[in-house]
Design a protein around this motif. Structure first.
Motif, short mmCIF file in Angstrom:
data_model
loop_
_atom_site.label_atom_id
_atom_site.label_comp_id
_atom_site.label_asym_id
_atom_site.label_seq_id
_atom_site.Cartn_x
_atom_site.Cartn_y
_atom_site.Cartn_z
N ALA A 47 -56.75 14.09 67.64
CA ALA A 47 -56.47 13.93 66.21
C ALA A 47 -57.28 12.80 65.58
O ALA A 47 -57.12 12.53 64.39
CB ALA A 47 -54.98 13.69 65.98
N THR A 49 -61.21 10.94 64.98
CA THR A 49 -62.66 11.13 65.02
C THR A 49 -63.35 9.78 64.98
O THR A 49 -62.70 8.72 64.97
CB THR A 49 -63.12 12.00 63.84
N MET A 54 -58.53 9.84 60.88
CA MET A 54 -57.65 10.95 61.22
C MET A 54 -57.08 11.55 59.93
O MET A 54 -57.16 10.95 58.86
CB MET A 54 -56.52 10.51 62.16
N ASP A 55 -56.52 12.73 60.07
CA ASP A 55 -55.93 13.40 58.91
C ASP A 55 -54.74 12.61 58.39
O ASP A 55 -54.09 11.87 59.15
CB ASP A 55 -55.49 14.81 59.28
N PRO A 56 -54.39 12.77 57.10
CA PRO A 56 -53.23 12.07 56.54
C PRO A 56 -51.93 12.37 57.29
O PRO A 56 -51.03 11.54 57.32
CB PRO A 56 -53.16 12.58 55.10
N THR A 57 -51.84 13.57 57.89
CA THR A 57 -50.71 13.91 58.75
C THR A 57 -51.25 14.40 60.08
O THR A 57 -52.04 15.35 60.11
CB THR A 57 -49.83 15.01 58.11
N ILE A 58 -50.86 13.75 61.16
CA ILE A 58 -51.43 14.13 62.45
C ILE A 58 -50.72 15.36 63.01
O ILE A 58 -49.50 15.46 62.95
CB ILE A 58 -51.39 12.97 63.47
N TRP A 145 -48.51 8.56 58.62
CA TRP A 145 -49.18 9.75 59.15
C TRP A 145 -48.30 10.53 60.12
O TRP A 145 -48.72 11.54 60.65
CB TRP A 145 -50.51 9.38 59.80
N SER A 175 -51.62 6.85 53.77
CA SER A 175 -51.69 7.37 55.12
C SER A 175 -53.06 7.17 55.74
O SER A 175 -53.83 8.10 55.96
CB SER A 175 -51.33 8.86 55.14
N SER A 176 -53.35 5.91 56.04
CA SER A 176 -54.60 5.53 56.69
C SER A 176 -54.38 4.19 57.38
O SER A 176 -53.81 3.26 56.79
CB SER A 176 -55.73 5.40 55.65
#
Length: 255
Positions: A47, A49, A54-58, A145, A175-176
Motif C-alpha cells: 500500500a 509507493t 499511500m492512498d488516503p485510505t489504505i 488513513w 490523510s497523509s
C-alpha cells in the motif's frame, strides 16, 4: 577527545518496518534513552509507493500480506544476524486484520527465524501495557488513513482481550503522514476523548504521535499509549534492559 561514534551502547533493538515508512524507527529512536539504538529492516508493503506515499485510505489486503511469508520472515533472519537484543513488528494494522490469535501465531513463526532473539508485536505490547496501568475502559483512535472497518477491527481486537472500548474512531485529520501536525492531533484527541475512558490508545506505527504523549496525559489526566511507545516498552522488556525513556508517558514510569 574522542567524539561519540555510536558503538558504545547498552542495547540494540531491531524493528521491522514497511519499506517506505520512516515512522517506526524515527519515533523509537526519538524516545530511546541514552545507550539504546534502533536498527530497522525493511519489509515490502503493497500500500506504499516511493517517497512513502499511500492512498488516503489504505486497502486491507496488503495489511495481512505484510505479516505473511516470505518477506517478513526473511527480514527477521537478516536482522537477527546482527547483535540485536529484541526485534519489534512496527505495524499495528496487521494485528487488527488477523486478530490477537493470528498475531501470536505470527510472532511464534518469526521466533523460529530469529535464532532465539525475542520478537515483540505492537498490539500485544499495548495489551500488556494497558493491563500494567490497570486501565480497562479505553478510547481507541487510529490514523486518518484507517477506514471505519479497519478501526472497528482494532476495537474488536482490544475487546477480545477483555477491554471495554468506550470510543473508537479514526482521527479526522488530513490523510497523509506528512500532513500530521502535532498541535492539530493534540486538539483532536483532547476533544474526542470521553470522560469515562481510563486510558487512550492511539494506533498506527506510521502515525506521528509520540511527541504529544506527555502533553495529552497532563491535559487528560489519564495514561496515553501509542503504537511505537508500546512497542519500545515491550522491546526494552524483552531485551532485559532497565533503560527507561523520560517524558514519554506513564507507561514507562508505572511500577
Amino acid at each position: 577527545m574522542w567524539q561519540p561514534d555510536g558503538w558504545d551502547v547498552r542495547v540494540r533493538l531491531g524493528v521491522l518496518a514497511p519499506h517506505a515508512d520512516v515512522g517506526p524507527e524515527s519515533e523509537l529512536q526519538a524516545m530511546a534513552p541514552e545507550g539504546v539504538r534502533v536498527h530497522a529492516a525493511r519489509v515490502p508493503f503493497g500500500a506504499m509507493t516511493t517517497g512513502g506515499l499511500m492512498d488516503p485510505t489504505i486497502p486491507h489486503a496488503p495489511l495481512q500480506a505484510f505479516v505473511e511469508p516470505p518477506y517478513i520472515d526473511e527480514a527477521v533472519s537478516l536482522l537477527a544476524a546482527a547483535p540485536i537484543g529484541a526485534i519489534g513488528i512496527g505495524f499495528t494494522s496487521s494485528a487488527y486484520v488477523v486478530g490477537a490469535e493470528g498475531e501470536h501465531k505470527v510472532v511464534d513463526r518469526l521466533m523460529e527465524r530469529s535464532g532465539g532473539i525475542p520478537v515483540v508485536a505492537t498490539c500485544t505490547s499495548a495489551v500488556a501495557g494497558l493491563r500494567k496501568l490497570n486501565a480497562n475502559r479505553i478510547a481507541h483512535f487510529d490514523p486518518p488513513w484507517f477506514d471505519a472497518e479497519l478501526n472497528r477491527l482494532g476495537a474488536e481486537y482490544f475487546r477480545s482481550q477483555g477491554f471495554d472500548v468506550v470510543a473508537h474512531m479514526s482521527c479526522g485529520l488530513p490523510s497523509s503522514q506528512r500532513s500530521i501536525n502535532p498541535s492539530e492531533l493534540f486538539a483532536w484527541i483532547t476533544s474526542h476523548t470521553p470522560a469515562d475512558a481510563e486510558a487512550v490508545f492511539i494506533g498506527g506505527n506510521g502515525f506521528r504521535t509520540v511527541g504529544i504523549i506527555a502533553a495529552l496525559e497532563q491535559d487528560l489526566h489519564r495514561p496515553v499509549l501509542t503504537a511505537n511507545q508500546c512497542l519500545l516498552w515491550g522491546l526494552l522488556q524483552a531485551a532485559n534492559s532497565a533503560a527507561k525513556p523520560a517524558n514519554y508517558g506513564q507507561l514507562f514510569t508505572a511500577t
